[in-house]
Design a protein around this motif. Structure first.
Motif, PDB file in Angstrom:
ATOM      1  N   THR A 194       0.823  -1.207   0.000  1.00 48.19           N
ATOM      2  CA  THR A 194       0.000   0.000   0.000  1.00 48.19           C
ATOM      3  C   THR A 194       0.857   1.258   0.000  1.00 48.19           C
ATOM      4  O   THR A 194       0.557   2.245  -0.703  1.00 48.19           O
ATOM      5  N   ILE A 195       1.948   1.233   0.764  1.00 49.05           N
ATOM      6  CA  ILE A 195       2.875   2.371   0.791  1.00 49.05           C
ATOM      7  C   ILE A 195       3.465   2.610  -0.591  1.00 49.05           C
ATOM      8  O   ILE A 195       3.536   3.755  -1.086  1.00 49.05           O
ATOM      9  N   ASP A 200       4.122   5.660  -5.592  1.00 45.95           N
ATOM     10  CA  ASP A 200       4.166   5.656  -7.057  1.00 45.95           C
ATOM     11  C   ASP A 200       3.098   6.576  -7.634  1.00 45.95           C
ATOM     12  O   ASP A 200       3.324   7.246  -8.659  1.00 45.95           O
ATOM     13  N   HIS A 201       1.928   6.592  -7.034  1.00 41.40           N
ATOM     14  CA  HIS A 201       0.866   7.479  -7.501  1.00 41.40           C
ATOM     15  C   HIS A 201       1.272   8.939  -7.325  1.00 41.40           C
ATOM     16  O   HIS A 201       1.020   9.778  -8.214  1.00 41.40           O
ATOM     17  N   ALA A 202       1.912   9.244  -6.194  1.00 45.33           N
ATOM     18  CA  ALA A 202       2.362  10.622  -5.959  1.00 45.33           C
ATOM     19  C   ALA A 202       3.452  11.013  -6.953  1.00 45.33           C
ATOM     20  O   ALA A 202       3.505  12.168  -7.422  1.00 45.33           O
ATOM     21  N   GLY A 207       6.522  15.652  -7.916  1.00 50.55           N
ATOM     22  CA  GLY A 207       7.803  15.139  -7.485  1.00 50.55           C
ATOM     23  C   GLY A 207       7.743  14.644  -6.048  1.00 50.55           C
ATOM     24  O   GLY A 207       6.934  15.089  -5.249  1.00 50.55           O
ATOM     25  N   LEU A 208       8.641  13.679  -5.728  1.00 48.66           N
ATOM     26  CA  LEU A 208       8.667  13.130  -4.378  1.00 48.66           C
ATOM     27  C   LEU A 208       9.586  13.930  -3.476  1.00 48.66           C
ATOM     28  O   LEU A 208      10.643  14.398  -3.895  1.00 48.66           O
ATOM     29  N   ARG A 216      10.149   4.899   0.308  1.00 50.25           N
ATOM     30  CA  ARG A 216      10.072   3.925  -0.783  1.00 50.25           C
ATOM     31  C   ARG A 216      11.269   2.993  -0.749  1.00 50.25           C
ATOM     32  O   ARG A 216      11.141   1.791  -0.982  1.00 50.25           O
ATOM     33  N   ARG A 217      12.454   3.554  -0.492  1.00 56.04           N
ATOM     34  CA  ARG A 217      13.662   2.727  -0.460  1.00 56.04           C
ATOM     35  C   ARG A 217      13.568   1.664   0.635  1.00 56.04           C
ATOM     36  O   ARG A 217      13.883   0.502   0.409  1.00 56.04           O
ATOM     37  N   ARG A 218      13.116   2.073   1.832  1.00 52.17           N
ATOM     38  CA  ARG A 218      12.985   1.116   2.929  1.00 52.17           C
ATOM     39  C   ARG A 218      11.943   0.038   2.606  1.00 52.17           C
ATOM     40  O   ARG A 218      12.148  -1.134   2.896  1.00 52.17           O
ATOM     41  N   SER A 219      10.855   0.450   2.007  1.00 48.54           N
ATOM     42  CA  SER A 219       9.805  -0.501   1.669  1.00 48.54           C
ATOM     43  C   SER A 219      10.281  -1.515   0.631  1.00 48.54           C
ATOM     44  O   SER A 219       9.976  -2.713   0.719  1.00 48.54           O
TER      45      SER A 219
END
Length: 321
Positions: A194-195, A200-202, A207-208, A216-219
């Motif tokens: 879900t994260i 990815d949608h954002a 921009g992130l 995202r990297r940790r996930s």
């Protein structure tokens, strides 16, 4: 095999079978004395649903005919025609023949007939009859659907099933622990997915930020590690399931269960159509005809121990806000 009560006292008993042999006795030579009426060639399911004629089986002591006499000194030989309502079979033995009647009487043997005739004979309602059978479909299912009689299924394999459950208590507890761990791992994986979907949608629309990049990297790093844990749990669960099922049958496992938690189709049919089930009729000897059997509390998906632990300390009133 069918009926309720007892010959010679108590509620009446009816023995019924789809076979045609009425004289072949098992080890108990006087087995016929146990029943008030015997029905052969019942022709299920037509016995319950149809309007079949009924024939009285006219019997006499077994004798040998003149045509089968071995020597002139065989004084027990008679012509079958000399004995009323007897016929000679291929082996030269005088056998009973059938006489059509229109109602049943106690103490006799019949071929054919209907369930309604049994009700009229004993002057009882459907709820007062206990039908005992050893086949889920041909016996209890048809009887329950068509006559609404009380039904009892004899399942001989039940004894081995119960014994297997007793031997597998430790394995069952280990499986419960592993399944809870797998559920928690699956919940964690769903959270990670879900994260990643949210990030990815954002990323597609803006921009992130640095914090989102790090999340995202940790996930992404955790995802394969959680998958590895889930695969290991699956392997351990599969190994224990095989050992669990081999307590009864190494190929098919338990008759009453599908896997570990679910009921088999056979068990669902039994619960639907059999009011009572047991491994053998003699188990009823310890009860009187007035015994009332009550089912234990049935477990539902929302009243399990796991759910109780999950809801512990949770304010349910807040869920509606």
């Amino acid at each position: 095999r069918r009926g309720g009560g007892g010959g010679g006292g108590g509620a009446p008993k009816v023995a019924g079978t789809g076979g045609e042999k009425w004289g072949a006795a098992p080890k108990i030579s006087d087995w016929r004395a146990l029943f008030d009426v015997v029905v052969v060639s019942a022709r299920k399911p037509d016995f319950f649903t149809g309007n079949l004629p009924v024939y009285e089986v006219v019997e006499a002591p077994p004798v040998r005919s003149l045509s089968s006499r071995v020597n002139a000194g065989d004084d027990d030989a008679y012509e079958c025609s000399d004995l009323e309502l007897l016929a000679e079979d291929a082996d030269g033995v005088c056998t009973p023949v059938l006489r059509e009647v229109f109602k049943m009487e106690e103490g006799k043997v019949y071929s054919g007939g209907t369930a309604r005739m049994v009700e009229k004979l004993f002057k009882v309602g459907r709820e007062a009859i206990l039908f005992v059978g050893d086949h889920v479909f041909a016996d209890v299912t048809i009887a329950k659907e068509t006559t609404r009689w009380r039904t009892l299924l004899v399942l001989q394999e039940l004894e081995e099933e119960v014994d297997g459950l007793a031997r597998s208590h430790k394995i069952r507890e280990e499986l419960k622990v592993l399944l809870r761990r797998k559920d928690r791992a699956a919940d964690f994986m769903n959270h990670l997915l879900t994260i990643l979907v949210r990030i990815d949608h954002a990323a597609e629309h803006r921009g992130l930020e640095a914090e989102e990049e790090e999340e995202r990297r940790r996930s992404e790093e955790l995802k394969p590690r959680v998958l590895a844990v889930m695969r290991k749990l699956d392997d351990d669960i599969q190994t224990l399931l095989e050992e669990y099922n081999q307590n009864v049958n190494e190929n098919w496992g338990y008759l009453s269960r599908a896997g570990f938690s679910d009921k088999s189709h056979l068990m669902r049919q039994i619960e639907k159509y059999a009011d009572v089930y047991t491994s053998r009729v003699s188990n009823l000897l310890r009860y009187t005809p007035f015994a009332y059997f009550r089912a234990g509390q049935q477990s539902l998906a929302h009243d399990g121990e796991d759910l109780a632990a999950h809801l512990e300390g949770l304010d349910l009133r807040s869920l509606g806000k």
